[in-house]
Design a protein around this motif. Structure first.
Motif, PDB file in Angstrom:
ATOM      1  N   ARG A   1     -77.458   0.941  26.412  1.00 45.81           N
ATOM      2  CA  ARG A   1     -78.048   0.583  24.965  1.00 45.81           C
ATOM      3  C   ARG A   1     -77.581  -0.476  24.723  1.00 45.81           C
ATOM      4  NH1 ARG A   1     -80.827   3.968  19.872  1.00 45.81           N
ATOM      5  NH2 ARG A   1     -80.353   2.291  19.666  1.00 45.81           N
ATOM      6  N   LEU A   2     -78.150  -1.585  25.143  1.00 55.01           N
ATOM      7  CA  LEU A   2     -77.273  -3.528  24.852  1.00 55.01           C
ATOM      8  C   LEU A   2     -77.978  -3.431  23.274  1.00 55.01           C
ATOM      9  CD1 LEU A   2     -77.100  -3.994  28.781  1.00 55.01           C
ATOM     10  CD2 LEU A   2     -75.703  -3.077  27.402  1.00 55.01           C
ATOM     11  N   VAL A   3     -77.101  -4.593  23.312  1.00 57.02           N
ATOM     12  CA  VAL A   3     -77.685  -5.503  22.118  1.00 57.02           C
ATOM     13  C   VAL A   3     -77.375  -7.307  23.009  1.00 57.02           C
ATOM     14  CG1 VAL A   3     -77.428  -3.804  20.318  1.00 57.02           C
ATOM     15  CG2 VAL A   3     -75.397  -5.135  20.809  1.00 57.02           C
ATOM     16  N   ASN A   4     -78.320  -7.990  22.944  1.00 58.07           N
ATOM     17  CA  ASN A   4     -77.927  -9.046  22.887  1.00 58.07           C
ATOM     18  C   ASN A   4     -76.495  -9.542  21.594  1.00 58.07           C
ATOM     19  OD1 ASN A   4     -80.524  -9.221  21.455  1.00 58.07           O
ATOM     20  ND2 ASN A   4     -79.986 -11.313  20.626  1.00 58.07           N
ATOM     21  N   VAL A   5     -75.938 -10.958  22.139  1.00 56.43           N
ATOM     22  CA  VAL A   5     -74.830 -11.169  21.465  1.00 56.43           C
ATOM     23  C   VAL A   5     -74.896 -12.392  21.048  1.00 56.43           C
ATOM     24  CG1 VAL A   5     -71.626 -11.899  21.890  1.00 56.43           C
ATOM     25  CG2 VAL A   5     -72.713  -9.842  23.042  1.00 56.43           C
ATOM     26  N   GLY A   6     -75.736 -12.336  19.860  1.00 57.11           N
ATOM     27  CA  GLY A   6     -76.141 -14.587  19.747  1.00 57.11           C
ATOM     28  C   GLY A   6     -77.971 -13.947  19.920  1.00 57.11           C
TER      29      GLY A   6
ATOM     30  N   PHE B   1     -66.714  -5.946  20.625  1.00 59.37           N
ATOM     31  CA  PHE B   1     -67.316  -7.113  21.063  1.00 59.37           C
ATOM     32  C   PHE B   1     -68.272  -8.140  21.022  1.00 59.37           C
ATOM     33  CE2 PHE B   1     -68.442  -9.983  24.845  1.00 59.37           C
ATOM     34  CZ  PHE B   1     -68.141  -9.960  25.000  1.00 59.37           C
ATOM     35  N   ALA B   2     -69.632  -7.703  20.570  1.00 59.36           N
ATOM     36  CA  ALA B   2     -70.373  -8.423  20.196  1.00 59.36           C
ATOM     37  C   ALA B   2     -70.063  -9.684  18.551  1.00 59.36           C
ATOM     38  CB  ALA B   2     -72.110  -7.746  19.740  1.00 59.36           C
ATOM     39  N   ASN B   3     -69.193  -8.382  17.857  1.00 60.10           N
ATOM     40  CA  ASN B   3     -68.968  -9.209  16.784  1.00 60.10           C
ATOM     41  C   ASN B   3     -68.448 -10.184  17.035  1.00 60.10           C
ATOM     42  OD1 ASN B   3     -70.963  -7.708  15.075  1.00 60.10           O
ATOM     43  ND2 ASN B   3     -68.771  -5.611  14.713  1.00 60.10           N
ATOM     44  N   LEU B   4     -67.257 -10.114  17.763  1.00 61.22           N
ATOM     45  CA  LEU B   4     -65.965 -11.273  18.130  1.00 61.22           C
ATOM     46  C   LEU B   4     -66.419 -12.103  18.783  1.00 61.22           C
ATOM     47  CD1 LEU B   4     -62.951 -10.982  18.299  1.00 61.22           C
ATOM     48  CD2 LEU B   4     -62.964 -10.230  20.208  1.00 61.22           C
ATOM     49  N   VAL B   5     -67.739 -12.277  19.517  1.00 58.33           N
ATOM     50  CA  VAL B   5     -68.065 -13.469  19.787  1.00 58.33           C
ATOM     51  C   VAL B   5     -68.587 -14.771  19.747  1.00 58.33           C
ATOM     52  CG1 VAL B   5     -69.130 -14.290  21.753  1.00 58.33           C
ATOM     53  CG2 VAL B   5     -67.732 -12.599  22.435  1.00 58.33           C
ATOM     54  N   THR B   6     -69.194 -13.460  18.527  1.00 57.64           N
ATOM     55  CA  THR B   6     -70.199 -14.236  17.015  1.00 57.64           C
ATOM     56  C   THR B   6     -69.714 -14.403  15.879  1.00 57.64           C
ATOM     57  OG1 THR B   6     -71.539 -12.215  16.223  1.00 57.64           O
ATOM     58  CG2 THR B   6     -72.354 -13.384  18.178  1.00 57.64           C
ATOM     59  N   HIS B   7     -68.813 -13.931  15.806  1.00 59.96           N
ATOM     60  CA  HIS B   7     -67.800 -14.334  14.379  1.00 59.96           C
ATOM     61  C   HIS B   7     -67.876 -15.901  14.261  1.00 59.96           C
ATOM     62  CE1 HIS B   7     -65.743 -13.696  10.888  1.00 59.96           C
ATOM     63  NE2 HIS B   7     -66.299 -13.049  11.240  1.00 59.96           N
TER      64      HIS B   7
ATOM     65  N   HIS C   1     -64.555 -19.655  16.469  1.00 60.15           N
ATOM     66  CA  HIS C   1     -65.249 -21.027  17.227  1.00 60.15           C
ATOM     67  C   HIS C   1     -65.141 -20.762  18.283  1.00 60.15           C
ATOM     68  CE1 HIS C   1     -64.764 -22.595  12.764  1.00 60.15           C
ATOM     69  NE2 HIS C   1     -63.985 -22.316  12.712  1.00 60.15           N
ATOM     70  N   PHE C   2     -65.289 -20.216  19.133  1.00 63.26           N
ATOM     71  CA  PHE C   2     -65.357 -19.819  20.604  1.00 63.26           C
ATOM     72  C   PHE C   2     -66.693 -21.046  21.263  1.00 63.26           C
ATOM     73  CE2 PHE C   2     -65.009 -14.660  20.715  1.00 63.26           C
ATOM     74  CZ  PHE C   2     -63.117 -15.814  20.520  1.00 63.26           C
ATOM     75  N   GLU C   3     -65.878 -21.842  21.790  1.00 66.25           N
ATOM     76  CA  GLU C   3     -67.534 -23.306  21.770  1.00 66.25           C
ATOM     77  C   GLU C   3     -68.457 -22.788  23.253  1.00 66.25           C
ATOM     78  OE1 GLU C   3     -64.120 -27.469  22.962  1.00 66.25           O
ATOM     79  OE2 GLU C   3     -64.782 -26.310  24.014  1.00 66.25           O
ATOM     80  N   LYS C   4     -69.819 -23.089  22.461  1.00 65.77           N
ATOM     81  CA  LYS C   4     -70.614 -23.382  23.770  1.00 65.77           C
ATOM     82  C   LYS C   4     -71.921 -24.546  24.039  1.00 65.77           C
ATOM     83  CE  LYS C   4     -71.612 -20.419  19.667  1.00 65.77           C
ATOM     84  NZ  LYS C   4     -70.637 -20.018  18.758  1.00 65.77           N
ATOM     85  N   GLU C   5     -71.656 -25.206  24.794  1.00 64.13           N
ATOM     86  CA  GLU C   5     -72.030 -26.078  25.617  1.00 64.13           C
ATOM     87  C   GLU C   5     -73.398 -26.264  25.843  1.00 64.13           C
ATOM     88  OE1 GLU C   5     -69.208 -27.622  28.998  1.00 64.13           O
ATOM     89  OE2 GLU C   5     -70.710 -29.018  28.852  1.00 64.13           O
TER      90      GLU C   5
ATOM     91  N   ASP D   1     -68.877 -25.540  18.278  1.00 68.16           N
ATOM     92  CA  ASP D   1     -68.019 -24.382  18.046  1.00 68.16           C
ATOM     93  C   ASP D   1     -68.635 -23.887  16.716  1.00 68.16           C
ATOM     94  OD1 ASP D   1     -66.760 -25.471  15.291  1.00 68.16           O
ATOM     95  OD2 ASP D   1     -65.412 -25.377  17.077  1.00 68.16           O
ATOM     96  N   GLU D   2     -70.149 -23.888  16.412  1.00 69.18           N
ATOM     97  CA  GLU D   2     -70.440 -22.851  15.433  1.00 69.18           C
ATOM     98  C   GLU D   2     -71.783 -22.334  15.712  1.00 69.18           C
ATOM     99  OE1 GLU D   2     -70.478 -24.264  11.551  1.00 69.18           O
ATOM    100  OE2 GLU D   2     -68.853 -25.623  12.084  1.00 69.18           O
ATOM    101  N   GLY D   3     -72.327 -21.595  15.172  1.00 70.05           N
ATOM    102  CA  GLY D   3     -73.891 -20.623  15.748  1.00 70.05           C
ATOM    103  C   GLY D   3     -74.621 -20.906  14.806  1.00 70.05           C
ATOM    104  N   GLN D   4     -74.935 -21.852  14.003  1.00 63.96           N
ATOM    105  CA  GLN D   4     -76.185 -22.289  12.695  1.00 63.96           C
ATOM    106  C   GLN D   4     -77.641 -22.081  13.543  1.00 63.96           C
ATOM    107  OE1 GLN D   4     -76.091 -25.316  10.703  1.00 63.96           O
ATOM    108  NE2 GLN D   4     -73.801 -24.723   9.652  1.00 63.96           N
TER     109      GLN D   4
END
Ligand code: URA
Length: 235
Positions: free
Chosen positions: A94-99, A117-123, A127-131, A181-184
């Motif tokens: 049972r998977l969830v999408n991360v963000g 892992f899901a919480n960590l990546v989206t927290h 500030h993990f970069e997204k390109e 590096d934010e996920g608004q």
């Protein structure tokens, strides 16, 4: 579950030896050293580390990369009956999408059954970069890129700064690399709305050190141990 039992179930050592390891202050639960005996943990939620390295029960976690195509929603069900990314995935776990990515955005998204892992990546703290590769109608001026870099102002509020690089102009559309590096919510689309530019195609090509690479649209691929470790802070 008792901490010593958890550690031995993770293969750290025998339960008695684990008591010694705990007493010597080498074990952290949720980032805090726990050296007293008899500590109870929630083995589903708590992050436990020995000498700074996370330990886990040997249950199989699944970590996938998906190249989400346009025209799919990032949720298990859609009230409008649209296709969801889970229609693309053949996995018993049972998977969830991360963000999330918008319905009309394509590119890299992770799926997992590891809630930590899901919480960590989206927290927001990490500030993990997204390109993103952003294809915009028309030829964009350097002055517009400068506005995006400084953080556009939306309804009187300055949005976060972005790293913006010109990639190409084909006589019709401009292609840019935009790193945030934010996920608004709808952050990239809102940035371009603010400067009156129309996005033709929005594609996420990287999260942290993980590249979309040559993964085909609609296809999944397991993340490598190195890619997972990047987020877990073990590398
Ligand atoms: N920013 C957006 O506007 N949409 C996305 O899907 C991702 C980032």
């Amino acid at each position: 579950m008792r901490l010593n039992k958890f550690l031995s179930a993770c293969g750290v050592a025998s339960r008695r030896k684990c008591d010694e390891i705990i007493a010597s202050g080498r074990v952290c639960v949720g980032g805090r050293v726990r050296s007293e005996l008899g500590v109870e943990i929630n083995e589903k939620k708590d992050v436990v580390a020995v000498d700074g390295v996370r330990v886990k029960l040997p249950e199989e976690f699944v970590y996938l990369k998906l190249n989400k195509p346009k025209g799919y929603v990032c949720s298990a069900k859609d009230e409008k009956g649209r296709k969801t990314i889970f229609d693309l995935i053949d996995c018993e776990a049972r998977l969830v999408n991360v963000g999330r990515l918008d319905y009309n955005t394509e590119g890299l998204i992770f799926l997992t059954n590891d809630g930590n892992f899901a919480n960590l990546v989206t927290h927001p703290r990490f500030h993990f970069e997204k390109e993103y590769h952003v294809t915009v109608e028309g030829e964009m001026k350097e002055s517009e890129l400068a506005v995006l870099r400084n953080g556009v102002v939306e309804n009187g509020v300055r949005m976060p700064k972005a790293k913006v690089k010109f990639l190409s102009f084909d006589g019709k559309n401009t292609k840019l690399s935009v790193i945030i590096d934010e996920g608004q919510n709808h952050q990239v689309r809102r940035m371009f709305d603010c400067i009156g530019r129309t996005i033709v195609l929005l594609k996420r090509v990287r999260i942290g050190n993980v590249l979309l690479g040559g993964l085909s649209r609609g296809k999944t691929k397991p993340m490598s141990a190195e890619e997972i470790a990047f987020f877990m802070g073990e590398k």
